[in-house]
Scaffold this motif. Structure first.
Motif, short mmCIF file in Angstrom:
data_model
loop_
_atom_site.label_atom_id
_atom_site.label_comp_id
_atom_site.label_asym_id
_atom_site.label_seq_id
_atom_site.Cartn_x
_atom_site.Cartn_y
_atom_site.Cartn_z
N ARG A 127 0.94 -1.30 0.05
CA ARG A 127 -0.07 0.02 0.08
C ARG A 127 0.77 1.27 0.02
NH1 ARG A 127 -5.41 -0.20 1.59
NH2 ARG A 127 -6.43 -1.95 0.79
N VAL A 128 2.10 1.21 -0.66
CA VAL A 128 2.95 2.53 -0.51
C VAL A 128 3.65 2.40 -1.90
CG1 VAL A 128 4.99 3.52 0.30
CG2 VAL A 128 3.83 2.02 1.72
N ALA A 129 3.43 3.59 -2.45
CA ALA A 129 3.97 3.91 -3.91
C ALA A 129 5.02 4.83 -3.70
CB ALA A 129 2.88 4.42 -4.89
N GLU A 130 6.03 4.73 -4.20
CA GLU A 130 7.44 5.47 -3.91
C GLU A 130 7.77 6.19 -5.27
OE1 GLU A 130 9.49 3.03 -0.36
OE2 GLU A 130 9.01 1.97 -2.17
N CYS A 131 7.52 7.19 -5.68
CA CYS A 131 7.48 7.54 -7.05
C CYS A 131 8.96 7.85 -7.43
CB CYS A 131 6.86 8.78 -7.25
SG CYS A 131 7.18 10.36 -6.42
N HIS A 132 9.93 8.15 -6.48
CA HIS A 132 11.19 8.55 -6.90
C HIS A 132 12.18 7.16 -6.28
CE1 HIS A 132 10.75 13.00 -6.77
NE2 HIS A 132 10.13 12.45 -7.81
N TRP A 191 17.74 4.60 -14.57
CA TRP A 191 16.76 4.18 -13.39
C TRP A 191 15.73 2.99 -13.94
CZ3 TRP A 191 11.51 6.02 -11.74
CH2 TRP A 191 11.15 5.30 -10.40
N VAL A 192 15.95 1.99 -12.91
CA VAL A 192 15.13 1.02 -13.12
C VAL A 192 13.75 1.13 -12.52
CG1 VAL A 192 14.81 -1.50 -12.79
CG2 VAL A 192 16.89 -0.72 -13.69
N SER A 193 12.73 1.37 -13.42
CA SER A 193 11.38 1.79 -12.50
C SER A 193 10.51 0.83 -12.58
CB SER A 193 10.77 2.90 -13.40
OG SER A 193 10.45 2.51 -14.69
N ARG A 194 11.04 -0.49 -12.95
CA ARG A 194 9.76 -1.59 -12.59
C ARG A 194 9.22 -1.70 -11.21
NH1 ARG A 194 11.61 -8.11 -13.94
NH2 ARG A 194 9.43 -8.81 -13.60
N TYR A 195 9.90 -1.63 -10.37
CA TYR A 195 9.08 -1.89 -8.86
C TYR A 195 8.13 -0.65 -8.63
CZ TYR A 195 9.20 -2.72 -3.96
OH TYR A 195 8.49 -3.09 -2.71
N ALA A 196 8.58 0.56 -8.94
CA ALA A 196 8.00 1.98 -8.67
C ALA A 196 6.63 1.70 -9.74
CB ALA A 196 8.74 3.04 -8.97
N ASP A 197 6.80 1.21 -11.03
CA ASP A 197 5.74 1.25 -11.90
C ASP A 197 4.61 0.21 -11.42
OD1 ASP A 197 7.01 2.79 -13.66
OD2 ASP A 197 7.68 1.22 -14.87
N ARG A 198 4.79 -0.97 -10.74
CA ARG A 198 3.85 -1.82 -10.19
C ARG A 198 3.13 -0.92 -8.83
NH1 ARG A 198 8.08 -6.05 -10.50
NH2 ARG A 198 8.27 -5.97 -8.22
N GLN A 199 4.01 -0.52 -8.06
CA GLN A 199 3.31 0.23 -6.93
C GLN A 199 2.18 1.25 -7.37
OE1 GLN A 199 6.80 1.97 -5.24
NE2 GLN A 199 7.01 0.61 -3.58
N LEU A 203 -1.77 1.44 -6.95
CA LEU A 203 -2.43 2.70 -6.31
C LEU A 203 -3.44 2.93 -7.27
CD1 LEU A 203 -2.75 5.22 -4.81
CD2 LEU A 203 -0.81 6.20 -5.77
N ALA A 204 -3.34 3.03 -8.52
CA ALA A 204 -4.30 3.36 -9.46
C ALA A 204 -5.68 2.47 -9.12
CB ALA A 204 -3.98 3.15 -11.05
N ALA A 205 -5.41 1.12 -9.25
CA ALA A 205 -6.55 0.10 -8.79
C ALA A 205 -7.16 0.44 -7.45
CB ALA A 205 -6.10 -1.22 -8.81
N TRP A 206 -6.56 0.83 -6.47
CA TRP A 206 -7.18 1.38 -5.19
C TRP A 206 -7.86 2.51 -5.20
CZ3 TRP A 206 -6.39 5.48 -1.95
CH2 TRP A 206 -7.02 5.18 -0.62
N LEU A 207 -7.12 3.61 -5.96
CA LEU A 207 -8.27 4.71 -6.20
C LEU A 207 -9.57 4.40 -6.79
CD1 LEU A 207 -5.29 7.02 -7.01
CD2 LEU A 207 -6.89 7.43 -5.04
N GLU A 208 -9.54 3.32 -7.82
CA GLU A 208 -11.05 3.04 -8.54
C GLU A 208 -11.95 2.66 -7.48
OE1 GLU A 208 -11.84 3.32 -11.66
OE2 GLU A 208 -10.28 4.63 -12.26
#
Length: 275
Positions: A127-132, A191-199, A203-208
């Motif tokens: 339940r945490v999205a770390e955009c950086h 920067w490898v964004s794969r992990y942050a992208d999944r987060q 988050l988008a699914a939760w907001l829905e």
């Protein structure tokens, strides 16, 4: 008086919400004793050795340094890693956790912080999205793979007088080259964004799923406005808590002047009927 009205309005929104979106910038960690890098002087107070090198935060938080002076880059990030591991989250994290526990959909965190303090305070990693990105994962400096891995076995030893790492630097298990933190740096094309992208997908699914969302934004400044912009994109019931930059359009939310811990305690007291 302005703050009193905003506190009451924020409390009403929280009472009615079925989901809490927590958006947090660097100001969230100040009450835990983490340094404020606001301005070059603030950064150099935290890292006086880098004043000698004439390096700003933008200079050292840059992947180029891992090629030109890897021990200095790892000294900076190694010191931050050790600091974050040793830091206890302040009581405001507990207040947010408790408020979310009363809501049908709980909480989700969106943060530009790389310190892992929300997870340390008990918020589920899912339940945490770390955009950086996060300092607690590593990646290859050359991005030879899109895999990231925990740095649990890396215990940095840093010479504070020079900001140089003294022990062995972590290596990529895939190619044997140098590893670096999985953090989005300045001028960072690898920067490898794969992990942050999944987060962020989670988050988008939760907001829905949330029908009555309330947003509590904490310590998000204007210099890097990623968090502020994300809060405002929700376009409803944003509670902006900031010691300096607390202004917000009344069509989007309310602004409350103050530090994260101080204001969260006032909100908690209002919700409990103590004020």
């Amino acid at each position: 008086m302005e703050n009193d009205y905003a506190i009451r309005q924020a409390a009403d929104w929280i009472r009615d919400a079925d989901g809490l979106l927590i958006t947090a910038g660097a100001g969230m960690g100040v009450d835990s004793g983490l340094p404020d890098f606001r301005g070059t002087d603030g950064f150099w107070r935290a890292y006086p050795a880098l004043r000698h090198h004439g390096l700003s935060f933008e200079d050292i938080a840059n992947p180029a340094g891992f090629a030109s002076n890897p021990r200095l880059s790892w000294g900076f990030y190694g010191h931050r890693l050790a600091l974050y591991r040793a830091t206890a989250p302040h009581a405001g994290f507990d207040i947010l956790f408790r408020l979310a526990s009363t809501m049908k959909h709980g909480a989700f965190v969106f943060t530009s912080n790389v310190d892992g303090q929300f997870q340390k305070a008990g918020f589920p990693a899912a339940r945490v999205a770390e955009c950086h990105g996060t300092i607690h994962l590593l990646q290859c400096i050359e991005a030879c793979t899109d895999q990231v891995w925990p740095e649990d076995d890396f215990n940095p030893i840093v010479d504070n007088s020079t900001c140089l790492l003294k022990n062995e630097m972590p290596r990529c298990p895939h190619c044997g080259g140098l590893a670096r933190p999985n953090i989005l740096m300045f001028g960072d094309w690898k920067w490898v964004s794969r992990y942050a992208d999944r987060q962020e997908q989670a988050l988008a699914a939760w907001l829905e799923s949330v029908e009555r969302l309330v947003v509590v934004e904490l310590g998000a400044g204007r210099a890097l406005p990623t968090v502020r912009c994300f809060s405002e994109r929700q376009r409803r019931q944003v509670i902006r808590i900031n010691a300096r930059d607390y202004s917000i359009s009344p069509a989007v939310g309310v602004g409350i002047a103050g530090g994260a811990l101080e204001v969260l305690q006032r909100l908690d007291n209002t919700l409990s009927g103590l004020t």
